[in-house]
Scaffold this active site. Sequence first.
Site, PDB file in Angstrom:
ATOM      1  CD  GLU A 192      20.356   1.486 -56.428  1.00 45.41           C
ATOM      2  OE1 GLU A 192      19.283   1.987 -56.020  1.00 45.41           O
ATOM      3  OE2 GLU A 192      20.893   0.497 -55.892  1.00 45.41           O
ATOM      4  CG  PHE A 243      20.424   4.322 -52.941  1.00 41.19           C
ATOM      5  CD1 PHE A 243      21.205   4.285 -51.787  1.00 41.19           C
ATOM      6  CD2 PHE A 243      19.050   4.382 -52.811  1.00 41.19           C
ATOM      7  CE1 PHE A 243      20.620   4.291 -50.535  1.00 41.19           C
ATOM      8  CE2 PHE A 243      18.453   4.382 -51.552  1.00 41.19           C
ATOM      9  CZ  PHE A 243      19.238   4.330 -50.410  1.00 41.19           C
ATOM     10  CG  ASP A 285      13.109   9.646 -47.108  1.00 42.67           C
ATOM     11  OD1 ASP A 285      12.107   9.291 -46.457  1.00 42.67           O
ATOM     12  OD2 ASP A 285      13.136   9.640 -48.347  1.00 42.67           O
ATOM     13  NE  ARG A 324       9.832  12.753 -49.935  1.00 39.64           N
ATOM     14  CZ  ARG A 324       9.855  12.289 -48.695  1.00 39.64           C
ATOM     15  NH1 ARG A 324      10.928  12.493 -47.940  1.00 39.64           N
ATOM     16  NH2 ARG A 324       8.835  11.619 -48.204  1.00 39.64           N
TER      17      ARG A 324
END
Length: 315
Positions: free
Chosen positions: A58, A83, A117, A167
């Site tokens: 990144e 990230f 996650d 998401r």
Amino acid sequence: MAETVKKATRESFGEALCELAEQNKDIVVFDADLAAATKTSIFQKANPDRFFDCGIAEGNMMGVAAGMAAAGKIPVAASFAMFATGRAFEQIRNSIAYPKLNVKIAGSHAGISTGEDGATHQCIEDIAIMRAIPNMVVLNPADHWEMKAATKAAIEYNGPVYIRLGRLAIDSFNDPETYSFELGKGITLHEGNDVTVIASGLVVNEALKAVKVLEAEGISARLINIHTIKPIDRDIVIKAAQETGRIITVEEHNVVGGLADAVCEVVTAECPVKVTRIGVQDEFGYSGPAWELLDAFKLTQPHIAQVIRDVVNEK
């Protein structure tokens, strides 16, 4: 009212990029090996020559995006919010925001609703990180239609922008026939005089459901959607504080550094009133189904409604 669209805002973002790219050939997209998840894959499929996979790097991706912006392109750099804002903070600060380059940063899978996650990927700090950087605009759209409009506004704006993507697929509540998006301007979704609820992102719809339930109980709650966290709409916040005297903030983010603090900064300077903060209470999340987590962190309609009742009944 238009038919409800149930879609994750990351998908809406990918679709919007693809549509905008047809008219604007300067748009280029970078991803960090997550195109299928961030939905930049939609753009990639239509514009393979304008899409660049930078791999799991990144920091490097932000540096490359900065170079493309300096060369006159409009780069969009996407990754998971954790990230994009965490791993690449230095490059965003020094290579993009400091020279005020025209880079759009998309942080997907933000908040508790990232679900299974787990805590390492449930970014609850991204808004705080990004709004602390000078020159950075911070957007947190609430549904499909708002994301598409916000993406267009971000591309048209000349400067760095952070866009938060979700998401979880959620129902739309805006009507594309009447909806109007303006950077830095909040939207009153429901009028009321007893208390003001100020919400942002995915939980706006939950707050809207809550104020409608309470209306039947005789509680008059104003609801404001703040899609632009920075610059925040000071006028709409001050007016609400003056007219209702009590504010409740709702966000799928740590209550430290996000929407709540942005609102508090305005009211303490202009019209001091009590602010009750609904959000992640300065703790990490954990793995689980998205809606169960949102309920556990008291970010769903029943919990929001109860907090509103409690605040209104305080004497």
